[in-house]
Motif scaffolding. Structure first.
Motif, PDB file in Angstrom:
ATOM      1  N   SER A  39      35.113   7.093  -3.258  1.00  0.00           N
ATOM      2  CA  SER A  39      36.051   7.965  -2.540  1.00  0.00           C
ATOM      3  C   SER A  39      37.463   7.384  -2.474  1.00  0.00           C
ATOM      4  O   SER A  39      38.423   8.102  -2.264  1.00  0.00           O
ATOM      5  N   GLY A  40      37.584   6.073  -2.616  1.00  0.00           N
ATOM      6  CA  GLY A  40      38.897   5.433  -2.579  1.00  0.00           C
ATOM      7  C   GLY A  40      39.451   5.196  -1.194  1.00  0.00           C
ATOM      8  O   GLY A  40      40.580   4.729  -1.058  1.00  0.00           O
ATOM      9  N   GLN A  41      38.690   5.495  -0.162  1.00  0.00           N
ATOM     10  CA  GLN A  41      39.181   5.305   1.205  1.00  0.00           C
ATOM     11  C   GLN A  41      39.478   3.838   1.505  1.00  0.00           C
ATOM     12  O   GLN A  41      40.437   3.531   2.208  1.00  0.00           O
ATOM     13  N   CYS A  42      38.674   2.938   0.949  1.00  0.00           N
ATOM     14  CA  CYS A  42      38.887   1.513   1.197  1.00  0.00           C
ATOM     15  C   CYS A  42      40.222   1.054   0.601  1.00  0.00           C
ATOM     16  O   CYS A  42      40.944   0.268   1.213  1.00  0.00           O
ATOM     17  N   VAL A  43      40.550   1.556  -0.574  1.00  0.00           N
ATOM     18  CA  VAL A  43      41.807   1.187  -1.225  1.00  0.00           C
ATOM     19  C   VAL A  43      42.992   1.690  -0.404  1.00  0.00           C
ATOM     20  O   VAL A  43      43.981   0.979  -0.224  1.00  0.00           O
ATOM     21  N   MET A  44      42.879   2.894   0.114  1.00  0.00           N
ATOM     22  CA  MET A  44      43.973   3.435   0.936  1.00  0.00           C
ATOM     23  C   MET A  44      44.134   2.652   2.228  1.00  0.00           C
ATOM     24  O   MET A  44      45.252   2.491   2.721  1.00  0.00           O
TER      25      MET A  44
ATOM     26  N   VAL B 126      40.860  -4.256   6.845  1.00  0.00           N
ATOM     27  CA  VAL B 126      39.480  -4.318   6.356  1.00  0.00           C
ATOM     28  C   VAL B 126      38.551  -3.571   7.318  1.00  0.00           C
ATOM     29  O   VAL B 126      37.682  -2.809   6.882  1.00  0.00           O
ATOM     30  N   GLN B 127      38.744  -3.754   8.597  1.00  0.00           N
ATOM     31  CA  GLN B 127      37.936  -3.027   9.587  1.00  0.00           C
ATOM     32  C   GLN B 127      38.123  -1.522   9.433  1.00  0.00           C
ATOM     33  O   GLN B 127      37.175  -0.753   9.529  1.00  0.00           O
ATOM     34  N   GLN B 128      39.353  -1.102   9.161  1.00  0.00           N
ATOM     35  CA  GLN B 128      39.623   0.321   8.931  1.00  0.00           C
ATOM     36  C   GLN B 128      38.885   0.807   7.687  1.00  0.00           C
ATOM     37  O   GLN B 128      38.299   1.891   7.689  1.00  0.00           O
ATOM     38  N   ALA B 129      38.911   0.003   6.623  1.00  0.00           N
ATOM     39  CA  ALA B 129      38.198   0.367   5.391  1.00  0.00           C
ATOM     40  C   ALA B 129      36.703   0.509   5.649  1.00  0.00           C
ATOM     41  O   ALA B 129      36.059   1.433   5.144  1.00  0.00           O
ATOM     42  N   ILE B 130      36.152  -0.392   6.435  1.00  0.00           N
ATOM     43  CA  ILE B 130      34.725  -0.321   6.787  1.00  0.00           C
ATOM     44  C   ILE B 130      34.453   0.971   7.548  1.00  0.00           C
ATOM     45  O   ILE B 130      33.470   1.676   7.278  1.00  0.00           O
ATOM     46  N   THR B 131      35.305   1.309   8.471  1.00  0.00           N
ATOM     47  CA  THR B 131      35.126   2.493   9.309  1.00  0.00           C
ATOM     48  C   THR B 131      35.195   3.782   8.501  1.00  0.00           C
ATOM     49  O   THR B 131      34.405   4.700   8.724  1.00  0.00           O
ATOM     50  N   VAL B 132      36.120   3.859   7.545  1.00  0.00           N
ATOM     51  CA  VAL B 132      36.313   5.116   6.812  1.00  0.00           C
ATOM     52  C   VAL B 132      35.444   5.255   5.566  1.00  0.00           C
ATOM     53  O   VAL B 132      35.429   6.320   4.950  1.00  0.00           O
ATOM     54  N   CYS B 133      34.701   4.228   5.205  1.00  0.00           N
ATOM     55  CA  CYS B 133      33.850   4.305   4.010  1.00  0.00           C
ATOM     56  C   CYS B 133      32.726   5.315   4.244  1.00  0.00           C
ATOM     57  O   CYS B 133      31.873   5.110   5.110  1.00  0.00           O
ATOM     58  N   PRO B 134      32.706   6.424   3.489  1.00  0.00           N
ATOM     59  CA  PRO B 134      31.687   7.458   3.737  1.00  0.00           C
ATOM     60  C   PRO B 134      30.278   7.023   3.352  1.00  0.00           C
ATOM     61  O   PRO B 134      29.307   7.571   3.870  1.00  0.00           O
ATOM     62  N   ALA B 135      30.157   6.025   2.496  1.00  0.00           N
ATOM     63  CA  ALA B 135      28.836   5.565   2.053  1.00  0.00           C
ATOM     64  C   ALA B 135      28.348   4.359   2.845  1.00  0.00           C
ATOM     65  O   ALA B 135      27.234   3.893   2.633  1.00  0.00           O
ATOM     66  N   ARG B 136      29.178   3.850   3.753  1.00  0.00           N
ATOM     67  CA  ARG B 136      28.844   2.643   4.511  1.00  0.00           C
ATOM     68  C   ARG B 136      28.467   1.509   3.563  1.00  0.00           C
ATOM     69  O   ARG B 136      27.488   0.791   3.761  1.00  0.00           O
ATOM     70  N   ALA B 137      29.282   1.358   2.510  1.00  0.00           N
ATOM     71  CA  ALA B 137      29.010   0.385   1.457  1.00  0.00           C
ATOM     72  C   ALA B 137      29.792  -0.920   1.628  1.00  0.00           C
ATOM     73  O   ALA B 137      29.739  -1.785   0.770  1.00  0.00           O
TER      74      ALA B 137
END
Length: 68
Positions: free
Chosen positions: A13-18, A48-59
């Motif tokens: 999804s690219g949410q972590c990169v954003m 990084v915490q934000q990336a963890i929170t927004v990751c739709p796959a919890r990956a």
């Protein structure tokens, strides 16, 4: 702390990169997350915490550094 990315669970999804572009990138061929910095600097932990929170796959998650 050490970042873990489960590339098998990633849905590209690219949410972590954003959320944390200095820490994450995506593979060109399929968009799966790639970890650029396994151990984030203190000033990157919020992103990084934000990336963890927004990751739709919890990956993505953080693990404590192991003590040898």
């Amino acid at each position: 702390m050490r970042i873990v990315v489960d590339q098998d669970r990633c849905v590209a999804s690219g949410q972590c990169v954003m959320a944390a572009e200095e820490v994450f990138d995506q593979r060109d061929e399929d968009g799966v997350a790639v970890l650029l910095t396994p151990q984030p600097a203190d000033d990157q932990l919020g992103d990084v915490q934000q990336a963890i929170t927004v990751c739709p796959a919890r990956a993505i998650w953080l693990e404590p550094d192991s003590v040898a």
